[in-house]
Motif scaffolding. Structure first.
Motif, PDB file in Angstrom:
ATOM      1  N   ILE A 105      60.007  -7.030  29.282  1.00 28.27           N
ATOM      2  CA  ILE A 105      59.072  -5.900  29.303  1.00 28.27           C
ATOM      3  C   ILE A 105      58.560  -5.612  27.897  1.00 28.27           C
ATOM      4  CG2 ILE A 105      58.885  -3.405  29.698  1.00 28.27           C
ATOM      5  CD1 ILE A 105      60.927  -3.856  32.041  1.00 28.27           C
ATOM      6  N   PHE A 106      59.460  -5.598  26.933  1.00 25.04           N
ATOM      7  CA  PHE A 106      59.078  -5.357  25.543  1.00 25.04           C
ATOM      8  C   PHE A 106      58.086  -6.415  25.070  1.00 25.04           C
ATOM      9  CE2 PHE A 106      59.716  -6.090  20.986  1.00 25.04           C
ATOM     10  CZ  PHE A 106      59.431  -4.828  20.489  1.00 25.04           C
ATOM     11  N   LYS A 107      58.384  -7.677  25.379  1.00 25.52           N
ATOM     12  CA  LYS A 107      57.512  -8.775  24.972  1.00 25.52           C
ATOM     13  C   LYS A 107      56.145  -8.654  25.641  1.00 25.52           C
ATOM     14  CE  LYS A 107      57.176 -13.811  24.900  1.00 25.52           C
ATOM     15  NZ  LYS A 107      57.814 -15.076  25.247  1.00 25.52           N
ATOM     16  N   ALA A 108      56.125  -8.311  26.928  1.00 24.01           N
ATOM     17  CA  ALA A 108      54.859  -8.168  27.653  1.00 24.01           C
ATOM     18  C   ALA A 108      54.015  -7.035  27.069  1.00 24.01           C
ATOM     19  CB  ALA A 108      55.124  -7.920  29.133  1.00 24.01           C
ATOM     20  N   LYS A 109      54.656  -5.917  26.746  1.00 24.36           N
ATOM     21  CA  LYS A 109      53.925  -4.798  26.143  1.00 24.36           C
ATOM     22  C   LYS A 109      53.335  -5.201  24.796  1.00 24.36           C
ATOM     23  CE  LYS A 109      56.248  -0.852  28.252  1.00 24.36           C
ATOM     24  NZ  LYS A 109      57.082   0.335  28.020  1.00 24.36           N
ATOM     25  N   TYR A 110      54.105  -5.926  24.015  1.00 25.74           N
ATOM     26  CA  TYR A 110      53.636  -6.402  22.714  1.00 25.74           C
ATOM     27  C   TYR A 110      52.420  -7.306  22.888  1.00 25.74           C
ATOM     28  CZ  TYR A 110      53.512  -8.870  18.260  1.00 25.74           C
ATOM     29  OH  TYR A 110      53.094  -9.418  17.078  1.00 25.74           O
ATOM     30  N   GLN A 111      52.505  -8.229  23.853  1.00 27.74           N
ATOM     31  CA  GLN A 111      51.404  -9.149  24.097  1.00 27.74           C
ATOM     32  C   GLN A 111      50.147  -8.409  24.537  1.00 27.74           C
ATOM     33  OE1 GLN A 111      53.541 -11.684  26.845  1.00 27.74           O
ATOM     34  NE2 GLN A 111      53.618 -13.345  25.325  1.00 27.74           N
ATOM     35  N   ILE A 112      50.306  -7.415  25.388  1.00 27.25           N
ATOM     36  CA  ILE A 112      49.155  -6.634  25.846  1.00 27.25           C
ATOM     37  C   ILE A 112      48.516  -5.899  24.680  1.00 27.25           C
ATOM     38  CG2 ILE A 112      48.466  -4.629  27.232  1.00 27.25           C
ATOM     39  CD1 ILE A 112      50.641  -5.589  29.279  1.00 27.25           C
ATOM     40  N   GLU A 113      49.340  -5.254  23.872  1.00 31.41           N
ATOM     41  CA  GLU A 113      48.833  -4.507  22.721  1.00 31.41           C
ATOM     42  C   GLU A 113      48.086  -5.396  21.736  1.00 31.41           C
ATOM     43  OE1 GLU A 113      52.282  -2.576  21.132  1.00 31.41           O
ATOM     44  OE2 GLU A 113      52.356  -1.109  22.759  1.00 31.41           O
TER      45      GLU A 113
END
Length: 77
Positions: free
Chosen positions: A49-57
């Motif tokens: 989840i953390f990685k996905a949020k980072y990628q989206i940002e």
């Protein structure tokens, strides 16, 4: 199909599953749907989840159209 028939169909499908991991995942999904249980996020899930949020940002995303095309290519292999 009425409720009783759906339950029997579900039971038949469950009894045919021999993979312990799949059974655990199914049980977890059923518990998640219950009002009585709380889903606990694992460390791996939290990291994903953390990685996905980072990628989206950071704009590291693909459009739905591109993803569908990639899936079509993978399925051809």
């Amino acid at each position: 199909m009425n409720t009783a028939e759906l339950k029997l169909d579900l039971i038949n499908h469950i009894t045919s599953i021999t993979d312990k991991t799949k059974l655990k995942e199914l049980l977890q999904q059923l518990k998640f749907q219950s009002d009585e249980s709380i889903y606990i996020t694992s460390e791996d899930e939290k990291q994903a989840i953390f990685k996905a949020k980072y990628q989206i940002e950071n704009g590291e995303v693909l459009s739905n159209e591109i993803v569908r095309e990639e899936i079509k290519e993978w399925l051809k292999k």
